[in-house]
Structures are given as structure tokens and as C-alpha cells.
Design an enzyme around this catalytic site. Structure first.
Site, PDB file in Angstrom:
ATOM      1  N   ASP A   1      41.946  55.582  -0.874  1.00 39.24           N
ATOM      2  CA  ASP A   1      40.742  55.857  -1.665  1.00 39.24           C
ATOM      3  C   ASP A   1      40.712  54.874  -2.842  1.00 39.24           C
ATOM      4  OD1 ASP A   1      38.919  57.096  -3.643  1.00 39.24           O
ATOM      5  OD2 ASP A   1      38.944  58.800  -2.283  1.00 39.24           O
TER       6      ASP A   1
ATOM      7  N   HIS B   1      35.425  63.197   6.132  1.00 41.90           N
ATOM      8  CA  HIS B   1      36.735  62.692   5.706  1.00 41.90           C
ATOM      9  C   HIS B   1      37.537  63.798   5.043  1.00 41.90           C
ATOM     10  CE1 HIS B   1      33.818  62.006   2.451  1.00 41.90           C
ATOM     11  NE2 HIS B   1      34.808  62.259   1.615  1.00 41.90           N
TER      12      HIS B   1
ATOM     13  N   HIS C   1      40.542  64.218   2.259  1.00 43.98           N
ATOM     14  CA  HIS C   1      41.323  63.584   1.205  1.00 43.98           C
ATOM     15  C   HIS C   1      42.767  64.082   1.307  1.00 43.98           C
ATOM     16  CE1 HIS C   1      37.804  62.468  -1.480  1.00 43.98           C
ATOM     17  NE2 HIS C   1      37.225  63.392  -0.734  1.00 43.98           N
TER      18      HIS C   1
HETATM   19  P1  AMP Z   1      33.617  62.664  -1.235  1.00 48.94           P
HETATM   20  O1  AMP Z   1      33.081  62.972  -2.595  1.00 48.94           O
HETATM   21  O2  AMP Z   1      34.489  63.722  -0.647  1.00 48.94           O
HETATM   22  O3  AMP Z   1      32.497  62.236  -0.328  1.00 48.94           O
HETATM   23  O4  AMP Z   1      34.614  61.460  -1.444  1.00 48.94           O
HETATM   24  C1  AMP Z   1      34.316  60.132  -1.207  1.00 48.94           C
HETATM   25  C2  AMP Z   1      35.534  59.385  -1.641  1.00 48.94           C
HETATM   26  O5  AMP Z   1      35.381  58.060  -1.158  1.00 48.94           O
HETATM   27  C3  AMP Z   1      35.722  59.291  -3.145  1.00 48.94           C
HETATM   28  O6  AMP Z   1      36.995  59.802  -3.484  1.00 48.94           O
HETATM   29  C4  AMP Z   1      35.610  57.795  -3.447  1.00 48.94           C
HETATM   30  O7  AMP Z   1      36.527  57.393  -4.421  1.00 48.94           O
HETATM   31  C5  AMP Z   1      35.933  57.180  -2.093  1.00 48.94           C
HETATM   32  N1  AMP Z   1      35.335  55.883  -1.813  1.00 48.94           N
HETATM   33  C6  AMP Z   1      34.087  55.461  -2.071  1.00 48.94           C
HETATM   34  N2  AMP Z   1      33.899  54.198  -1.604  1.00 48.94           N
HETATM   35  C7  AMP Z   1      35.074  53.835  -1.033  1.00 48.94           C
HETATM   36  C8  AMP Z   1      35.534  52.645  -0.379  1.00 48.94           C
HETATM   37  N3  AMP Z   1      34.745  51.590  -0.204  1.00 48.94           N
HETATM   38  N4  AMP Z   1      36.813  52.622   0.081  1.00 48.94           N
HETATM   39  C9  AMP Z   1      37.623  53.688  -0.101  1.00 48.94           C
HETATM   40  N5  AMP Z   1      37.255  54.820  -0.703  1.00 48.94           N
HETATM   41  C10 AMP Z   1      36.008  54.904  -1.169  1.00 48.94           C
END
Ligand code: AMP
Length: 141
Positions: free
Chosen positions: A35, A104, A106
Site C-alpha cells: 500500500d 482488496h 488490507h
Molecule cells: P480502501 O479505502 O479500502 O479502498 O483502500 C485503498 C487503499 O489503496 C488505500 O490504503 C490507499 O493507500 C491504497 N492505494 C491507493 N492507490 C494506490 C496505489 N497506486 N498503489 C498501492 N496502493 C494504493
């Protein structure tokens, strides 16, 4: 009713190789990568290669394929980062905190006495993400 899957979401672009990621695990069905805004050292994400917005439209098959990998990554992360535990998080739709609309999980390693940073807190240094991805790959090997 849940909105349709948008194939232009950022994780779909990562899966198609259109934007880079720090990969930690890949098989024919699943990808895991760091992340970019980690809530703790070693925070990574596990996604299916097939489309689903979130848990609400995912198939049982997608979830069946994902969960053993989530467990594998969590165990590897605890080992790689000498963590004291791990939080598994998964958000469904914007009011519930979801910001990227490709399913996804985490995996957030936790450390005794260290508070979790906020969701979408700030971009990590790319070199640290690369080093952490390498540590996780070693722990998974
Ligand atoms: P969510 O709020 O569960 O949809 O989490 C999305 C997650 O994706 C967040 O923790 C962001 O920090 C992460 N994120 C956003 N863009 C990217 C990226 N390009 N590569 C890796 N993680 C990302």
C-alpha cells in the site's frame, strides 16, 4: 444497489501493468502489493485478478481463492517485520471508507505500543516500500 465495476480503477490498472506497484506475491488468480499510504510499516493489499468492486459483489470462488493468500501474507508480514500482530481490513463502498473500487483486503502489521496511522494518511518513500516488498517476498519464499 451496488454500482457497476469500473475497469479504470487504479488496481485494475496495476493488474494490467499500466501503473507500477511493489509486488509481494502473485499467482494466476491473486496479486499482493504494498500500500503506497501505509497505516503501519509493512501494510500491503491482496486483490483478485478478476473484477469485483468489493465483498458485496464478489463471488464465493473469488473469496475462496483470496482468503488463504490473505492468511499467507499476514503470517509472512508478522515474520518479516517482527510484528506483534496484524489487522485485516476490507471496506465496502464509499460511506464505509472504500476509496478504490476493486476488491482488496488490507494486511496491516501491528506493533505493541505503536498506533495505526490514518487511512490515506500520506505517501511512503518508494525506497522503503521496495525494501519492505523485498522483505515480504523473502518471508514468503
Ligand atoms: P480502501 O479505502 O479500502 O479502498 O483502500 C485503498 C487503499 O489503496 C488505500 O490504503 C490507499 O493507500 C491504497 N492505494 C491507493 N492507490 C494506490 C496505489 N497506486 N498503489 C498501492 N496502493 C494504493
Amino acid at each position: 444497489m451496488t454500482a457497476a465495476y469500473d475497469p479504470n480503477n487504479i488496481f485494475a490498472k496495476i493488474l494490467r501493468g499500466e501503473i507500477p506497484s511493489h509486488k509481494v506475491y502473485e499467482d494466476d488468480k491473486i496479486l499482493a502489493f504494498m500500500d503506497v499510504m501505509p497505516q503501519s510499516n509493512g501494510h500491503c493489499l491482496v486483490v483478485p485478478k478478476t473484477p469485483a468492486r468489493n465483498l458485496l459483489d464478489a463471488s464465493v470462488e473469488q473469496l475462496t481463492d483470496l482468503m488463504p493468500v490473505v492468511q499467507k501474507i499476514a503470517k509472512a508480514a508478522v515474520k518479516a517485520f517482527e510484528a506483534d500482530g496484524a489487522v485485516i481490513m476490507q471496506f465496502n463502498e464509499a460511506p464505509a471508507g472504500q476509496t478504490v473500487f476493486h476488491l482488496h483486503f488490507h494486511v496491516v502489521p501491528r506493533y505493541e505500543g505503536v498506533p495505526m496511522r490514518p487511512h490515506e494518511g500520506g505517501m511512503a518513500d518508494g525506497a522503503i516500500l521496495a525494501a519492505n516488498a523485498a522483505k515480504l517476498r523473502v518471508a514468503l519464499a
